[in-house]
Design a protein around this motif. Structure first.
Motif, PDB file in Angstrom:
ATOM      1  N   ALA A 148      -6.410 -30.542  20.309  1.00 45.47           N
ATOM      2  CA  ALA A 148      -5.813 -29.364  19.663  1.00 45.47           C
ATOM      3  C   ALA A 148      -4.679 -29.762  18.725  1.00 45.47           C
ATOM      4  O   ALA A 148      -4.530 -29.195  17.634  1.00 45.47           O
ATOM      5  N   THR A 149      -3.874 -30.746  19.138  1.00 47.74           N
ATOM      6  CA  THR A 149      -2.813 -31.229  18.249  1.00 47.74           C
ATOM      7  C   THR A 149      -3.405 -31.863  17.008  1.00 47.74           C
ATOM      8  O   THR A 149      -2.933 -31.639  15.885  1.00 47.74           O
ATOM      9  N   ARG A 150      -4.456 -32.658  17.180  1.00 52.95           N
ATOM     10  CA  ARG A 150      -5.091 -33.302  16.025  1.00 52.95           C
ATOM     11  C   ARG A 150      -5.595 -32.246  15.038  1.00 52.95           C
ATOM     12  O   ARG A 150      -5.399 -32.365  13.832  1.00 52.95           O
ATOM     13  N   ALA A 151      -6.223 -31.193  15.532  1.00 52.52           N
ATOM     14  CA  ALA A 151      -6.725 -30.137  14.653  1.00 52.52           C
ATOM     15  C   ALA A 151      -5.578 -29.484  13.889  1.00 52.52           C
ATOM     16  O   ALA A 151      -5.672 -29.255  12.671  1.00 52.52           O
ATOM     17  N   ALA A 152      -4.505 -29.180  14.585  1.00 50.32           N
ATOM     18  CA  ALA A 152      -3.371 -28.504  13.950  1.00 50.32           C
ATOM     19  C   ALA A 152      -2.724 -29.379  12.886  1.00 50.32           C
ATOM     20  O   ALA A 152      -2.497 -28.943  11.753  1.00 50.32           O
ATOM     21  N   VAL A 153      -2.415 -30.620  13.239  1.00 46.83           N
ATOM     22  CA  VAL A 153      -1.703 -31.464  12.271  1.00 46.83           C
ATOM     23  C   VAL A 153      -2.604 -31.895  11.126  1.00 46.83           C
ATOM     24  O   VAL A 153      -2.137 -32.092  10.000  1.00 46.83           O
ATOM     25  N   GLU A 154      -3.901 -31.993  11.378  1.00 42.64           N
ATOM     26  CA  GLU A 154      -4.802 -32.304  10.273  1.00 42.64           C
ATOM     27  C   GLU A 154      -4.840 -31.146   9.276  1.00 42.64           C
ATOM     28  O   GLU A 154      -4.904 -31.375   8.059  1.00 42.64           O
ATOM     29  N   ALA A 155      -4.811 -29.922   9.770  1.00 39.64           N
ATOM     30  CA  ALA A 155      -4.746 -28.774   8.863  1.00 39.64           C
ATOM     31  C   ALA A 155      -3.471 -28.842   8.013  1.00 39.64           C
ATOM     32  O   ALA A 155      -3.507 -28.647   6.793  1.00 39.64           O
ATOM     33  N   GLU A 156      -2.352 -29.147   8.653  1.00 35.18           N
ATOM     34  CA  GLU A 156      -1.078 -29.254   7.931  1.00 35.18           C
ATOM     35  C   GLU A 156      -1.133 -30.366   6.883  1.00 35.18           C
ATOM     36  O   GLU A 156      -0.662 -30.206   5.751  1.00 35.18           O
ATOM     37  N   ARG A 157      -1.706 -31.494   7.268  1.00 32.54           N
ATOM     38  CA  ARG A 157      -1.770 -32.641   6.348  1.00 32.54           C
ATOM     39  C   ARG A 157      -2.769 -32.419   5.212  1.00 32.54           C
ATOM     40  O   ARG A 157      -2.595 -32.930   4.108  1.00 32.54           O
ATOM     41  N   HIS A 158      -3.822 -31.636   5.474  1.00 39.93           N
ATOM     42  CA  HIS A 158      -4.748 -31.271   4.390  1.00 39.93           C
ATOM     43  C   HIS A 158      -4.022 -30.444   3.324  1.00 39.93           C
ATOM     44  O   HIS A 158      -4.313 -30.552   2.133  1.00 39.93           O
ATOM     45  N   VAL A 159      -3.082 -29.601   3.754  1.00 47.46           N
ATOM     46  CA  VAL A 159      -2.279 -28.837   2.793  1.00 47.46           C
ATOM     47  C   VAL A 159      -1.443 -29.797   1.942  1.00 47.46           C
ATOM     48  O   VAL A 159      -1.377 -29.687   0.714  1.00 47.46           O
ATOM     49  N   LEU A 160      -0.809 -30.749   2.599  1.00 45.37           N
ATOM     50  CA  LEU A 160       0.010 -31.743   1.902  1.00 45.37           C
ATOM     51  C   LEU A 160      -0.823 -32.493   0.872  1.00 45.37           C
ATOM     52  O   LEU A 160      -0.412 -32.680  -0.279  1.00 45.37           O
ATOM     53  N   ALA A 161      -2.016 -32.909   1.279  1.00 46.11           N
ATOM     54  CA  ALA A 161      -2.898 -33.648   0.371  1.00 46.11           C
ATOM     55  C   ALA A 161      -3.424 -32.755  -0.753  1.00 46.11           C
ATOM     56  O   ALA A 161      -3.476 -33.160  -1.910  1.00 46.11           O
ATOM     57  N   GLY A 162      -3.804 -31.538  -0.391  1.00 48.34           N
ATOM     58  CA  GLY A 162      -4.370 -30.628  -1.384  1.00 48.34           C
ATOM     59  C   GLY A 162      -3.393 -30.249  -2.473  1.00 48.34           C
ATOM     60  O   GLY A 162      -3.783 -30.040  -3.624  1.00 48.34           O
ATOM     61  N   ALA A 214       0.590 -25.333  11.924  1.00 49.51           N
ATOM     62  CA  ALA A 214      -0.672 -24.828  12.462  1.00 49.51           C
ATOM     63  C   ALA A 214      -0.664 -24.983  13.973  1.00 49.51           C
ATOM     64  O   ALA A 214       0.024 -25.855  14.519  1.00 49.51           O
ATOM     65  N   GLU A 215      -1.421 -24.144  14.647  1.00 49.28           N
ATOM     66  CA  GLU A 215      -1.556 -24.261  16.097  1.00 49.28           C
ATOM     67  C   GLU A 215      -2.860 -23.629  16.550  1.00 49.28           C
ATOM     68  O   GLU A 215      -3.405 -22.733  15.881  1.00 49.28           O
ATOM     69  N   VAL A 216      -3.357 -24.118  17.668  1.00 48.48           N
ATOM     70  CA  VAL A 216      -4.544 -23.552  18.291  1.00 48.48           C
ATOM     71  C   VAL A 216      -4.074 -22.601  19.382  1.00 48.48           C
ATOM     72  O   VAL A 216      -3.338 -22.991  20.291  1.00 48.48           O
ATOM     73  N   ALA A 217      -4.485 -21.338  19.277  1.00 45.63           N
ATOM     74  CA  ALA A 217      -4.087 -20.326  20.258  1.00 45.63           C
ATOM     75  C   ALA A 217      -5.102 -19.194  20.247  1.00 45.63           C
ATOM     76  O   ALA A 217      -5.635 -18.835  19.185  1.00 45.63           O
ATOM     77  N   ASP A 218      -5.377 -18.650  21.416  1.00 45.41           N
ATOM     78  CA  ASP A 218      -6.274 -17.489  21.544  1.00 45.41           C
ATOM     79  C   ASP A 218      -7.625 -17.725  20.878  1.00 45.41           C
ATOM     80  O   ASP A 218      -8.204 -16.820  20.268  1.00 45.41           O
ATOM     81  N   GLY A 219      -8.138 -18.952  21.000  1.00 49.70           N
ATOM     82  CA  GLY A 219      -9.455 -19.258  20.459  1.00 49.70           C
ATOM     83  C   GLY A 219      -9.513 -19.377  18.944  1.00 49.70           C
ATOM     84  O   GLY A 219     -10.600 -19.309  18.356  1.00 49.70           O
ATOM     85  N   TYR A 226      -8.967 -19.499  11.610  1.00 46.84           N
ATOM     86  CA  TYR A 226     -10.374 -19.871  11.790  1.00 46.84           C
ATOM     87  C   TYR A 226     -10.727 -19.643  13.258  1.00 46.84           C
ATOM     88  O   TYR A 226     -10.017 -20.121  14.156  1.00 46.84           O
ATOM     89  N   THR A 227     -11.812 -18.913  13.520  1.00 47.32           N
ATOM     90  CA  THR A 227     -12.240 -18.661  14.891  1.00 47.32           C
ATOM     91  C   THR A 227     -13.021 -19.853  15.426  1.00 47.32           C
ATOM     92  O   THR A 227     -13.992 -20.299  14.809  1.00 47.32           O
ATOM     93  N   LEU A 228     -12.590 -20.371  16.569  1.00 50.83           N
ATOM     94  CA  LEU A 228     -13.228 -21.530  17.183  1.00 50.83           C
ATOM     95  C   LEU A 228     -14.246 -21.080  18.227  1.00 50.83           C
ATOM     96  O   LEU A 228     -13.964 -20.205  19.040  1.00 50.83           O
ATOM     97  N   ASP A 229     -15.429 -21.701  18.202  1.00 49.50           N
ATOM     98  CA  ASP A 229     -16.471 -21.361  19.160  1.00 49.50           C
ATOM     99  C   ASP A 229     -16.699 -22.474  20.184  1.00 49.50           C
ATOM    100  O   ASP A 229     -16.588 -22.270  21.384  1.00 49.50           O
ATOM    101  N   GLU A 230     -16.983 -23.680  19.692  1.00 46.88           N
ATOM    102  CA  GLU A 230     -17.372 -24.776  20.580  1.00 46.88           C
ATOM    103  C   GLU A 230     -16.218 -25.719  20.928  1.00 46.88           C
ATOM    104  O   GLU A 230     -16.263 -26.426  21.928  1.00 46.88           O
ATOM    105  N   ARG A 231     -15.208 -25.760  20.070  1.00 44.70           N
ATOM    106  CA  ARG A 231     -14.054 -26.648  20.271  1.00 44.70           C
ATOM    107  C   ARG A 231     -14.466 -28.117  20.375  1.00 44.70           C
ATOM    108  O   ARG A 231     -13.893 -28.884  21.158  1.00 44.70           O
ATOM    109  N   THR A 232     -15.455 -28.500  19.623  1.00 42.62           N
ATOM    110  CA  THR A 232     -15.825 -29.907  19.520  1.00 42.62           C
ATOM    111  C   THR A 232     -14.956 -30.569  18.460  1.00 42.62           C
ATOM    112  O   THR A 232     -14.287 -29.891  17.661  1.00 42.62           O
ATOM    113  N   ALA A 233     -14.985 -31.892  18.417  1.00 40.89           N
ATOM    114  CA  ALA A 233     -14.222 -32.610  17.411  1.00 40.89           C
ATOM    115  C   ALA A 233     -14.671 -32.213  16.006  1.00 40.89           C
ATOM    116  O   ALA A 233     -13.850 -32.039  15.101  1.00 40.89           O
ATOM    117  N   ALA A 234     -15.968 -32.031  15.834  1.00 42.29           N
ATOM    118  CA  ALA A 234     -16.500 -31.657  14.524  1.00 42.29           C
ATOM    119  C   ALA A 234     -16.027 -30.262  14.115  1.00 42.29           C
ATOM    120  O   ALA A 234     -15.675 -30.035  12.947  1.00 42.29           O
TER     121      ALA A 234
END
Length: 318
Positions: free
Chosen positions: A223-237, A250-255, A278-286
């Protein structure tokens, strides 16, 4: 993995403390190896020396030449671009990402008197302070955490008095040093979104080094990786460096994966903000990776359309 795992880190008190705590979770015997970086020796402002990579390059060099097997970084210092021959093996569970105020006389941010001197070396924090309190005098500040705290509270050991009314620091760093009791206020994310990756630690290994990757694998937090990657994608973009006046959280909360990003004028007179989920369904790495790209892409498009590029790449006065 046979032998001792050599773990490289900056040599500051904070870096050694946070790396030491994390390394206890690595498999096998470990040895901390302090490495001096450009950011540790050059006391110029981050805007002058350029924030990107100044705390990272020497550690990566030590990793590539075999001096260390693993490099541990504060994630907010890590450039967003891929480094040849290096892979990001783990992102540890994030500590509280918020900023904290350490002020004389126990003052909160709202209680700081008009004209109070507040120190920080972060262009983002400078812009946010000016936006929230145009009456404050924001002072450029470098140095390790205890040194910066002493600028506001004085130094009991040396008897040197304070020359600032307050300083702003990462709450995570204070907690890792056992100094969070010094904080007189916590700055909430809605008004003070923090640097992408703040509060998280990154673990790098040499590409293809399966043994080192396995030794650190259990410290990776999805969950931390997903959140910080979203933040870093903003930085890169936004093609913004680590020292840009940009906040993203960013944070993962309530699905769902939630992201808010803000770009600032350095003088604090303008703020542009975009929030997406973004609504999460499977919570896989992908799926986590796709969610991070999706929310960041939408935030970047919205910010760019609103004129964020001009703010991010604005040259500071003087």
């Amino acid at each position: 993995m046979s032998g001792v795992l050599k773990v490289g880190t900056r040599g500051s008190e904070l870096a050694m403390a946070q790396c030491g705590a994390l390394a206890k979770r690595f498999a096998g015997e470990v040895e901390l190896v302090p490495i001096t970086t450009q950011g540790d020796t050059d006391r110029s402002s981050l805007q002058q020396i350029g924030g990107t990579g100044v705390f990272v390059s020497a550690l990566r060099d030590a990793l590539l030449d075999g001096t260390v097997d693993v490099a541990v970084h504060s994630l907010k210092d890590l450039p967003t671009g891929a480094a040849e021959g290096i892979e990001l093996a783990a992102i540890a569970k994030r500590e509280d990402p918020r900023d904290a105020l350490v002020a004389r006389d126990g003052l909160t941010f709202a209680q700081l008197p008009e004209g109070a001197k507040v120190g920080t070396g972060s262009p983002r924090r400078m812009a946010q302070l000016r936006a929230a309190r145009p009456d404050l005098e924001v002072v450029d500040l470098r140095g390790n955490v205890p040194t910066r705290i002493a600028r506001a509270l004085g130094d009991a050991e040396t008897g040197e008095g304070a020359d600032l009314d307050a300083v702003v620091l990462a709450l995570a760093g204070l907690k890792r040093l056992g100094l969070d009791g010094k904080a007189t206020d916590t700055l909430e994310l809605i008004d003070f979104p923090t640097a992408p990756g703040q509060g998280a630690l990154a673990v790098e290994v040499r590409a293809g080094d399966a043994a080192s990757r396995k030794a650190v694998a259990k410290t990776d937090h999805a969950a931390t990786r997903a959140a910080v990657e979203a933040e870093r994608h903003v930085l890169a973009g936004l093609e913004a460096g680590c020292a840009a006046p940009l906040g993203a959280h960013a944070e993962v909360a309530d699905g769902m994966l939630f992201l808010t990003a803000s770009a600032y004028a350095t003088d604090g007179t303008k703020r542009l903000t975009a929030s997406h989920a973004y609504t999460l369904d499977e919570r896989t790495a992908a799926e986590y990776a796709e969610a991070a790209r999706d929310v960041a892409g939408r935030a970047v498009d919205e910010l760019m359309e609103a004129g964020a590029a001009e703010l991010i790449h604005e040259r500071p006065a003087g």
